[in-house]
Design a protein around this motif. Structure first.
Motif, PDB file in Angstrom:
ATOM      1  N   UNK A 107      -6.941 -25.396  33.727  1.00  0.00           N
ATOM      2  CA  UNK A 107      -7.182 -25.337  35.065  1.00  0.00           C
ATOM      3  C   UNK A 107      -6.551 -26.638  35.696  1.00  0.00           C
ATOM      4  N   UNK A 108      -5.745 -27.116  35.192  1.00  0.00           N
ATOM      5  CA  UNK A 108      -4.933 -28.296  35.607  1.00  0.00           C
ATOM      6  C   UNK A 108      -4.285 -28.190  37.095  1.00  0.00           C
ATOM      7  N   UNK A 109      -3.993 -29.094  37.880  1.00  0.00           N
ATOM      8  CA  UNK A 109      -3.208 -29.051  38.943  1.00  0.00           C
ATOM      9  C   UNK A 109      -2.234 -30.229  39.101  1.00  0.00           C
ATOM     10  N   UNK A 110      -0.938 -29.971  38.687  1.00  0.00           N
ATOM     11  CA  UNK A 110      -0.257 -28.549  38.813  1.00  0.00           C
ATOM     12  C   UNK A 110      -0.604 -27.990  37.410  1.00  0.00           C
ATOM     13  N   UNK A 111      -0.481 -26.777  37.395  1.00  0.00           N
ATOM     14  CA  UNK A 111      -0.554 -25.921  36.214  1.00  0.00           C
ATOM     15  C   UNK A 111       0.755 -26.057  35.368  1.00  0.00           C
ATOM     16  N   UNK A 112       0.846 -26.081  34.078  1.00  0.00           N
ATOM     17  CA  UNK A 112       2.138 -26.326  33.253  1.00  0.00           C
ATOM     18  C   UNK A 112       3.003 -24.877  33.210  1.00  0.00           C
ATOM     19  N   UNK A 113       3.581 -24.669  34.336  1.00  0.00           N
ATOM     20  CA  UNK A 113       4.503 -23.705  34.640  1.00  0.00           C
ATOM     21  C   UNK A 113       5.798 -24.100  34.672  1.00  0.00           C
ATOM     22  N   UNK A 114       6.232 -25.348  34.742  1.00  0.00           N
ATOM     23  CA  UNK A 114       7.646 -25.784  34.732  1.00  0.00           C
ATOM     24  C   UNK A 114       7.667 -27.344  34.060  1.00  0.00           C
ATOM     25  N   UNK A 115       8.863 -27.470  33.847  1.00  0.00           N
ATOM     26  CA  UNK A 115       9.215 -29.051  33.079  1.00  0.00           C
ATOM     27  C   UNK A 115       8.297 -30.083  33.724  1.00  0.00           C
ATOM     28  N   UNK A 116       8.630 -30.362  35.114  1.00  0.00           N
ATOM     29  CA  UNK A 116       7.991 -31.380  35.925  1.00  0.00           C
ATOM     30  C   UNK A 116       6.472 -31.404  35.705  1.00  0.00           C
ATOM     31  N   UNK A 117       5.647 -30.243  35.733  1.00  0.00           N
ATOM     32  CA  UNK A 117       4.259 -30.238  35.593  1.00  0.00           C
ATOM     33  C   UNK A 117       3.834 -30.661  34.195  1.00  0.00           C
ATOM     34  N   UNK A 119       5.678 -32.554  32.299  1.00  0.00           N
ATOM     35  CA  UNK A 119       5.715 -34.116  32.240  1.00  0.00           C
ATOM     36  C   UNK A 119       4.585 -34.843  32.783  1.00  0.00           C
ATOM     37  N   UNK A 120       3.963 -34.390  33.840  1.00  0.00           N
ATOM     38  CA  UNK A 120       3.122 -34.968  34.564  1.00  0.00           C
ATOM     39  C   UNK A 120       1.742 -34.893  33.561  1.00  0.00           C
ATOM     40  N   UNK A 121       1.445 -33.862  32.996  1.00  0.00           N
ATOM     41  CA  UNK A 121       0.303 -33.649  32.174  1.00  0.00           C
ATOM     42  C   UNK A 121       0.572 -34.714  30.882  1.00  0.00           C
ATOM     43  N   UNK A 122       1.721 -34.933  30.443  1.00  0.00           N
ATOM     44  CA  UNK A 122       1.763 -35.637  29.388  1.00  0.00           C
ATOM     45  C   UNK A 122       1.745 -37.190  29.662  1.00  0.00           C
ATOM     46  N   UNK A 123       2.006 -37.384  30.995  1.00  0.00           N
ATOM     47  CA  UNK A 123       2.195 -38.756  31.519  1.00  0.00           C
ATOM     48  C   UNK A 123       0.808 -39.250  31.552  1.00  0.00           C
ATOM     49  N   UNK A 135       0.675 -28.901  24.037  1.00  0.00           N
ATOM     50  CA  UNK A 135       0.625 -28.409  25.205  1.00  0.00           C
ATOM     51  C   UNK A 135       1.001 -27.056  24.991  1.00  0.00           C
ATOM     52  N   UNK A 136       0.241 -25.818  25.714  1.00  0.00           N
ATOM     53  CA  UNK A 136       0.951 -24.580  25.837  1.00  0.00           C
ATOM     54  C   UNK A 136       1.415 -24.366  27.461  1.00  0.00           C
ATOM     55  N   UNK A 137       2.456 -23.903  27.695  1.00  0.00           N
ATOM     56  CA  UNK A 137       3.367 -23.476  28.952  1.00  0.00           C
ATOM     57  C   UNK A 137       2.486 -22.281  29.808  1.00  0.00           C
ATOM     58  N   UNK A 138       2.752 -21.884  30.894  1.00  0.00           N
ATOM     59  CA  UNK A 138       2.424 -20.804  31.376  1.00  0.00           C
ATOM     60  C   UNK A 138       3.449 -19.879  31.942  1.00  0.00           C
ATOM     61  N   UNK A 139       2.936 -18.563  31.702  1.00  0.00           N
ATOM     62  CA  UNK A 139       3.810 -17.558  32.408  1.00  0.00           C
ATOM     63  C   UNK A 139       3.230 -17.005  33.628  1.00  0.00           C
ATOM     64  N   UNK A 140       3.808 -17.153  34.799  1.00  0.00           N
ATOM     65  CA  UNK A 140       3.170 -16.561  35.987  1.00  0.00           C
ATOM     66  C   UNK A 140       4.165 -15.930  36.777  1.00  0.00           C
ATOM     67  N   UNK A 147      10.974 -20.476  31.504  1.00  0.00           N
ATOM     68  CA  UNK A 147      10.312 -20.393  29.942  1.00  0.00           C
ATOM     69  C   UNK A 147      10.993 -20.985  29.095  1.00  0.00           C
ATOM     70  N   UNK A 148      12.434 -20.922  29.047  1.00  0.00           N
ATOM     71  CA  UNK A 148      13.144 -21.586  27.747  1.00  0.00           C
ATOM     72  C   UNK A 148      13.366 -22.924  28.190  1.00  0.00           C
ATOM     73  N   UNK A 149      13.222 -23.534  29.398  1.00  0.00           N
ATOM     74  CA  UNK A 149      13.320 -24.931  29.834  1.00  0.00           C
ATOM     75  C   UNK A 149      12.024 -25.592  29.210  1.00  0.00           C
ATOM     76  N   UNK A 150      10.568 -24.723  29.737  1.00  0.00           N
ATOM     77  CA  UNK A 150       9.716 -25.384  29.014  1.00  0.00           C
ATOM     78  C   UNK A 150       9.432 -25.346  27.344  1.00  0.00           C
ATOM     79  N   UNK A 151      10.206 -24.488  26.935  1.00  0.00           N
ATOM     80  CA  UNK A 151      10.161 -24.349  25.271  1.00  0.00           C
ATOM     81  C   UNK A 151      10.927 -25.405  24.837  1.00  0.00           C
ATOM     82  N   UNK A 152      12.175 -25.553  25.410  1.00  0.00           N
ATOM     83  CA  UNK A 152      13.161 -26.829  24.999  1.00  0.00           C
ATOM     84  C   UNK A 152      12.124 -27.990  25.289  1.00  0.00           C
TER      85      UNK A 152
END
Length: 451
Positions: A107-117, A119-123, A135-140, A147-152
């Motif tokens: 339930x973070x904001x932003x949720x981990x649904x793209x690479x910038x999000x 990166x923000x969480x990792x930072x 970290x898990x990514x999200x499918x929304x 999804x491929x970008x998050x996987x990379x």
């Protein structure tokens, strides 16, 4: 028993841990464990005389056991850090013998649904963690192409909901998008992890209200889980994707799960301590600390889950640590309809499961498999969950016959809310080591992991 090549004369390891009871590759044995650069490099019989710059001597009243892997933790930072955060969550994990967690995309904001999000969480996590964190990514809706970008970028897989997640920034996906996302996830070689409850079934059930737990339980019937799990299985069968069922509560789904596994569907399943230790018949009126989704069900259901663990139908046990503030979790009127749904248990998983498992004749090696190597294998977290040569030197000293009385105020979770308050449990984690370094609860030294 596992060992590397014979010890060179005069070899001195960074760390040597030894004791009469060490849970190694062949079960509990008197062993010595040599660690170099944070990795286990030798396991030898007791008396081998391994030399180390530092030594951990484990007494006969405790077991040196592998660090646990909790692949289902809601840390909530950034955005809802008052609910939990990386510092508090990873301290609590270490205190419970958990040396690796994998953080959920909400339930973070932003949720981990793209690479910038991501990166923000990792930072924000980087300088706060006391254990290793993935970290898990999200499918929304609408992010299939990301999804491929998050996987990379290193996420361990992709979580989706088939029903309202409880937070607006992480909406559910429908059957069509589930199939599209699973096909993409199969293409990139990742996996989907699913909160499987059927929105249509729940919409047609009576809404929860009031202090009676039975009202909440009736609002999320077995059928909601069972039909959603069937949908996931059939979609995995068509697409060839790896699928994982999160927090299994309904034992009625077990025959369908077992059949899918026999058929070769790439399916794994987890359950949680609250489904294995609590039951609906004993939830007090207004005790909203017990509220979670899917719900805690009856005694017979609980025993069927234990049977499925023993039979290997369920692959792992994880916490689904889903905390919130005291105000959200414990409304003054004790209304199950308005309270936040989630159980806080990250620090307590090992003694909770050990207390119940030993009564059923399961040994500590089985528990370590369900809570260590099992989740690590499901999530693809390499080098974790086993005390074996080549694995990270993650372990705890666990006094399995000591007792613990849960005090919610003394737990390291950020908010002192747990349904286990006052419960007496078997087993106390005395010390925890991550990559050969003892967690001191003052200096964050965990590592951020990538798939």
């Amino acid at each position: 028993m596992q060992s590397d090549s014979p010890e060179e004369s005069g070899a001195v390891h960074d760390l040597v841990a030894r004791g009469p009871r060490v849970l190694g590759p062949d079960g509990v044995r008197p062993l010595e464990v040599g660690v170099d650069d944070g990795v286990i490099t030798v396991i030898a019989p007791a008396g081998a005389g391994l030399a180390g710059r530092r030594a951990v001597e484990v007494g006969a009243d405790a077991v040196l056991m592998p660090g646990l892997v909790d692949a289902h933790v809601h840390v909530n930072e950034p955005g809802r850090t008052e609910w939990e955060g990386f510092a508090s969550a990873t301290r609590a994990a270490a205190a419970g013998g958990v040396t690796t967690i994998v953080d959920m995309p909400l339930n973070s904001i932003p949720p981990t649904v793209d690479v910038p999000a991501l990166a923000a969480k990792r930072a924000v996590a980087r300088d706060q963690v006391f254990v290793d964190v993935g970290f898990w990514g999200g499918a929304v809706p609408g992010n299939t192409r990301r999804l491929a970008e998050l996987d990379d970028a290193g996420v361990f897989g992709f979580k989706c909901f088939l029903i309202d997640s409880g937070v607006p920034e992480f909406p559910p996906i429908g059957d069509t998008e589930l199939e599209r996302d699973m096909a993409e996830i199969a293409r990139i070689g990742s996996m989907v992890i699913v909160h499987a409850e059927n929105a249509r079934v729940i919409a047609s059930s009576p809404p929860p209200s009031g202090r009676k737990y039975a009202s909440f339980l009736g609002s999320r019937p077995h059928e909601a889980e069972d039909s959603a799990i069937a949908t996931v299985i059939e979609t995995a069968r068509r697409t060839g994707a790896r699928a994982h069922i999160l927090h299994l509560s309904s034992s009625d789904a077990l025959p369908e799960i077992a059949r899918a596994k026999r058929d070769g569907v790439q399916l794994t399943v987890e359950t949680c301590p609250h489904y294995l230790t609590l039951d609906a018949e004993r939830v007090p009126d207004g005790a909203t600390a017990y509220k979670c989704c899917p719900p805690i069900r009856g005694q017979a259901n609980r025993e069927a889950l234990w049977q499925a663990l023993g039979d290997g139908v369920i692959d792992s046990i994880v916490s689904d640590h889903s905390p919130s503030t005291v105000e959200l979790k414990n409304p003054p009127d004790g209304d199950f309809g308005t309270a936040w749904g989630g159980v806080s248990s990250l620090q307590l998983g090992l003694p909770l499961i050990w207390s119940e498992a030993r009564r059923r004749g399961f040994d500590l090696a089985r528990v370590a498999g369900w809570m260590g190597s099992g989740p690590a294998g499901v999530a693809g977290v390499r080098g974790k969950g086993r005390l074996a040569v080549g694995y990270d030197a993650d372990f705890s000293v666990f006094a399995d016959d000591h007792t613990l009385t849960v005090d919610a105020e003394a737990l390291l979770h950020k908010n002192a809310v747990t349904p286990y308050d006052g419960l007496e449990l078997s087993g106390v984690v005395q010390r925890t080591f991550v990559r050969g370094r003892e967690v001191d609860f003052r200096t964050p030294s965990g590592t951020l992991l990538r798939r």
